[in-house]
Design a protein around this motif. Structure first.
Motif, PDB file in Angstrom:
ATOM      1  N   PRO A  93     -41.892   0.143 -25.750  1.00  0.00           N
ATOM      2  CA  PRO A  93     -42.668  -1.102 -25.824  1.00  0.00           C
ATOM      3  C   PRO A  93     -43.032  -1.501 -27.249  1.00  0.00           C
ATOM      4  O   PRO A  93     -42.934  -2.682 -27.609  1.00  0.00           O
ATOM      5  N   ALA A  94     -43.446  -0.529 -28.076  1.00  0.00           N
ATOM      6  CA  ALA A  94     -43.795  -0.857 -29.461  1.00  0.00           C
ATOM      7  C   ALA A  94     -42.584  -1.392 -30.214  1.00  0.00           C
ATOM      8  O   ALA A  94     -42.716  -2.265 -31.091  1.00  0.00           O
ATOM      9  N   GLU A  95     -41.402  -0.916 -29.868  1.00  0.00           N
ATOM     10  CA  GLU A  95     -40.181  -1.344 -30.556  1.00  0.00           C
ATOM     11  C   GLU A  95     -39.688  -2.695 -30.067  1.00  0.00           C
ATOM     12  O   GLU A  95     -39.162  -3.494 -30.851  1.00  0.00           O
ATOM     13  N   ASN A  96     -39.870  -2.989 -28.771  1.00  0.00           N
ATOM     14  CA  ASN A  96     -39.217  -4.155 -28.182  1.00  0.00           C
ATOM     15  C   ASN A  96     -40.138  -5.306 -27.795  1.00  0.00           C
ATOM     16  O   ASN A  96     -39.686  -6.447 -27.675  1.00  0.00           O
ATOM     17  N   ALA A  97     -41.430  -5.026 -27.579  1.00  0.00           N
ATOM     18  CA  ALA A  97     -42.293  -6.052 -26.988  1.00  0.00           C
ATOM     19  C   ALA A  97     -42.641  -7.175 -27.949  1.00  0.00           C
ATOM     20  O   ALA A  97     -43.100  -8.239 -27.507  1.00  0.00           O
ATOM     21  N   GLY A  98     -42.430  -6.983 -29.239  1.00  0.00           N
ATOM     22  CA  GLY A  98     -42.753  -8.016 -30.198  1.00  0.00           C
ATOM     23  C   GLY A  98     -41.968  -9.297 -30.017  1.00  0.00           C
ATOM     24  O   GLY A  98     -42.331 -10.342 -30.570  1.00  0.00           O
ATOM     25  N   ARG A  99     -40.896  -9.243 -29.249  1.00  0.00           N
ATOM     26  CA  ARG A  99     -40.085 -10.441 -29.008  1.00  0.00           C
ATOM     27  C   ARG A  99     -40.582 -11.266 -27.824  1.00  0.00           C
ATOM     28  O   ARG A  99     -40.071 -12.350 -27.557  1.00  0.00           O
ATOM     29  N   MET A 100     -41.602 -10.773 -27.111  1.00  0.00           N
ATOM     30  CA  MET A 100     -42.127 -11.517 -25.974  1.00  0.00           C
ATOM     31  C   MET A 100     -42.773 -12.823 -26.451  1.00  0.00           C
ATOM     32  O   MET A 100     -43.496 -12.842 -27.437  1.00  0.00           O
ATOM     33  N   GLN A 101     -42.521 -13.894 -25.720  1.00  0.00           N
ATOM     34  CA  GLN A 101     -43.087 -15.202 -26.040  1.00  0.00           C
ATOM     35  C   GLN A 101     -44.506 -15.276 -25.482  1.00  0.00           C
ATOM     36  O   GLN A 101     -44.713 -15.235 -24.268  1.00  0.00           O
ATOM     37  N   LEU A 102     -45.498 -15.391 -26.359  1.00  0.00           N
ATOM     38  CA  LEU A 102     -46.897 -15.353 -25.950  1.00  0.00           C
ATOM     39  C   LEU A 102     -47.580 -16.710 -25.982  1.00  0.00           C
ATOM     40  O   LEU A 102     -48.723 -16.831 -25.529  1.00  0.00           O
ATOM     41  N   THR A 103     -46.915 -17.710 -26.532  1.00  0.00           N
ATOM     42  CA  THR A 103     -47.474 -19.063 -26.545  1.00  0.00           C
ATOM     43  C   THR A 103     -46.393 -20.062 -26.152  1.00  0.00           C
ATOM     44  O   THR A 103     -45.253 -19.947 -26.592  1.00  0.00           O
ATOM     45  N   PRO A 104     -46.715 -21.024 -25.305  1.00  0.00           N
ATOM     46  CA  PRO A 104     -47.995 -21.158 -24.594  1.00  0.00           C
ATOM     47  C   PRO A 104     -48.113 -20.120 -23.474  1.00  0.00           C
ATOM     48  O   PRO A 104     -47.101 -19.526 -23.079  1.00  0.00           O
ATOM     49  N   TRP A 105     -49.329 -19.918 -22.966  1.00  0.00           N
ATOM     50  CA  TRP A 105     -49.544 -18.937 -21.902  1.00  0.00           C
ATOM     51  C   TRP A 105     -50.572 -19.488 -20.929  1.00  0.00           C
ATOM     52  O   TRP A 105     -51.664 -19.915 -21.336  1.00  0.00           O
ATOM     53  N   ALA A 106     -50.244 -19.472 -19.660  1.00  0.00           N
ATOM     54  CA  ALA A 106     -51.170 -19.912 -18.618  1.00  0.00           C
ATOM     55  C   ALA A 106     -51.144 -18.906 -17.475  1.00  0.00           C
ATOM     56  O   ALA A 106     -50.128 -18.238 -17.238  1.00  0.00           O
ATOM     57  N   VAL A 107     -52.259 -18.810 -16.767  1.00  0.00           N
ATOM     58  CA  VAL A 107     -52.390 -17.900 -15.633  1.00  0.00           C
ATOM     59  C   VAL A 107     -52.836 -18.701 -14.418  1.00  0.00           C
ATOM     60  O   VAL A 107     -53.775 -19.500 -14.492  1.00  0.00           O
ATOM     61  N   GLN A 108     -52.140 -18.476 -13.320  1.00  0.00           N
ATOM     62  CA  GLN A 108     -52.424 -19.171 -12.069  1.00  0.00           C
ATOM     63  C   GLN A 108     -53.240 -18.264 -11.157  1.00  0.00           C
ATOM     64  O   GLN A 108     -52.907 -17.091 -10.966  1.00  0.00           O
ATOM     65  N   VAL A 109     -54.308 -18.799 -10.575  1.00  0.00           N
ATOM     66  CA  VAL A 109     -55.119 -18.094  -9.575  1.00  0.00           C
ATOM     67  C   VAL A 109     -55.027 -18.913  -8.297  1.00  0.00           C
ATOM     68  O   VAL A 109     -55.471 -20.074  -8.246  1.00  0.00           O
ATOM     69  N   ASP A 110     -54.436 -18.320  -7.250  1.00  0.00           N
ATOM     70  CA  ASP A 110     -54.172 -19.110  -6.050  1.00  0.00           C
ATOM     71  C   ASP A 110     -54.240 -18.243  -4.808  1.00  0.00           C
ATOM     72  O   ASP A 110     -54.677 -17.092  -4.860  1.00  0.00           O
ATOM     73  N   GLY A 111     -53.809 -18.806  -3.698  1.00  0.00           N
ATOM     74  CA  GLY A 111     -53.825 -18.087  -2.430  1.00  0.00           C
ATOM     75  C   GLY A 111     -55.069 -18.424  -1.630  1.00  0.00           C
ATOM     76  O   GLY A 111     -55.415 -19.602  -1.465  1.00  0.00           O
ATOM     77  N   ALA A 112     -55.753 -17.398  -1.154  1.00  0.00           N
ATOM     78  CA  ALA A 112     -56.928 -17.579  -0.298  1.00  0.00           C
ATOM     79  C   ALA A 112     -58.153 -17.910  -1.138  1.00  0.00           C
ATOM     80  O   ALA A 112     -59.111 -17.135  -1.240  1.00  0.00           O
ATOM     81  N   VAL A 113     -58.116 -19.081  -1.763  1.00  0.00           N
ATOM     82  CA  VAL A 113     -59.222 -19.562  -2.593  1.00  0.00           C
ATOM     83  C   VAL A 113     -59.480 -21.031  -2.272  1.00  0.00           C
ATOM     84  O   VAL A 113     -58.578 -21.755  -1.852  1.00  0.00           O
ATOM     85  N   ARG A 114     -60.696 -21.474  -2.495  1.00  0.00           N
ATOM     86  CA  ARG A 114     -61.035 -22.869  -2.278  1.00  0.00           C
ATOM     87  C   ARG A 114     -60.700 -23.732  -3.485  1.00  0.00           C
ATOM     88  O   ARG A 114     -60.490 -24.945  -3.348  1.00  0.00           O
ATOM     89  N   LYS A 115     -60.691 -23.127  -4.657  1.00  0.00           N
ATOM     90  CA  LYS A 115     -60.432 -23.862  -5.884  1.00  0.00           C
ATOM     91  C   LYS A 115     -59.330 -23.176  -6.688  1.00  0.00           C
ATOM     92  O   LYS A 115     -59.611 -22.402  -7.608  1.00  0.00           O
TER      93      LYS A 115
END
Length: 321
Positions: A93-115
């Motif tokens: 991970p230390a060798e390879n993870a630096g290539r991960m695209q971190l921007t933009p970044w969004a997180v979805q919260v869904d399923g059994a929720v009202r909002k």
């Protein structure tokens, strides 16, 4: 059990260079020595001791939730990782993870929720006050670390989405970027990586939605920009680089349960009385302590039994592993 710390310095003051350069210099070779392979884990590449780097992340030290144990070095925390999307070796991970695209970044919260929510990383970081909590974290391979994480209880985010009465389980999904993740081509797991908790586990104040470590934003290999930490469970439950949090009524079939159900159950509570099929769980080795250091006894619930054992009252923790 080690006590919780009431007063302690901020992360940047925990292990200053002047202290650990002289005290632990000889440990660098031990951490990466071939002998560690015999302990049941592949060693990370040796890395020079460095001061923490990266964008700083402000947080208030938690007086309630922090252990008083010695914190691992920054180089331990950032070069000895499990993040199979980037390879199975601890140093991959230390060798390879630096290539991960971190921007933009969004997180979805869904399923059994009202909002249902979709929040970008900046909104998530400002959703609740950040705390710095020093947690011990144990991996099934019988090694452990003590790490100063930064974040806030996951319950803050879940409450914003207003779970319905049907919300009994929470499923975490990790980002999938095949072009920069060599590990996903190995077919070890069904991608994207998923993990899950029971709703009461997810709502427990110890369950940390995590944005930083050692006073800095999370490095990519540690699960940037956001992950979850559940300190009383084995480390594979702590899903990294989250893009979705889904609430549902039925138990999820998570990634490791699909890949090796005889080894990785849903609950993953640390139980030293139950051996892994390929090694004992009775003792552990603290990363950075050196191969010749004494192993330490593994504690039920990783030392957090007084806080979480009541969640499992009446359950058979050998069968529900």
């Amino acid at each position: 059990m080690h006590g919780f710390r009431k007063n302690y310095p901020v992360a940047s003051e925990i292990t200053p260079e002047s202290v650990w350069q002289s005290r632990r210099q000889w440990l660098r070779a031990a951490v990466s020595a071939p002998a560690l392979l015999a302990a049941g884990a592949a060693s990370a590449k040796a890395a020079p001791d460095t001061e923490p780097f990266g964008p700083k992340l402000a947080a208030t030290p938690s007086q309630r939730w922090s252990t008083d144990e010695t914190v691992n070095r920054w180089s331990d925390i950032t070069t000895y990782n499990n993040f199979y999307e980037f390879g199975t070796g601890k140093g991959d991970p230390a060798e390879n993870a630096g290539r991960m695209q971190l921007t933009p970044w969004a997180v979805q919260v869904d399923g059994a929720v009202r909002k249902p929510l979709t929040l970008d990383i900046d909104a998530l970081r400002h959703l609740a006050p950040m705390e710095e909590r020093i947690y011990r974290l144990r991996c099934v391979e019988a090694w452990s670390m003590v790490i100063p994480w930064i974040g806030y209880s996951l319950s803050h985010l879940l409450k914003k989405a207003e779970p319905t009465e049907e919300a009994r389980y929470v499923v975490f999904t990790t980002v999938l970027q095949p072009d920069v993740m060599p590990g996903v081509r190995q077919g070890i797991l069904n991608w994207p990586y998923t993990e899950g908790l029971r709703m009461d586990e997810a709502m427990h104040p110890l369950t940390l939605l995590t944005f930083g470590v050692y006073g800095r934003e999370l490095p990519a290999q540690n699960g940037a920009p956001m992950r979850v930490i559940i300190p009383w469970k084995y480390g594979f439950k702590s899903a990294k680089s989250l893009v979705r949090i889904h609430l549902q009524s039925t138990p999820p079939l998570t990634a490791w349960m699909q890949a090796a159900p005889q080894e990785y159950g849903f609950y993953a509570n640390v139980n030293p009385a139950v051996p892994h099929p390929r090694w004992s769980q009775e003792t552990e080795r603290r990363i950075g302590s050196g191969f010749f250091a004494s192993r330490i006894p593994t504690q039920p619930f990783n030392g957090y039994a007084s806080e979480v054992a009541s969640l499992y009252k009446g359950m058979d923790l050998r069968r529900n592993f």
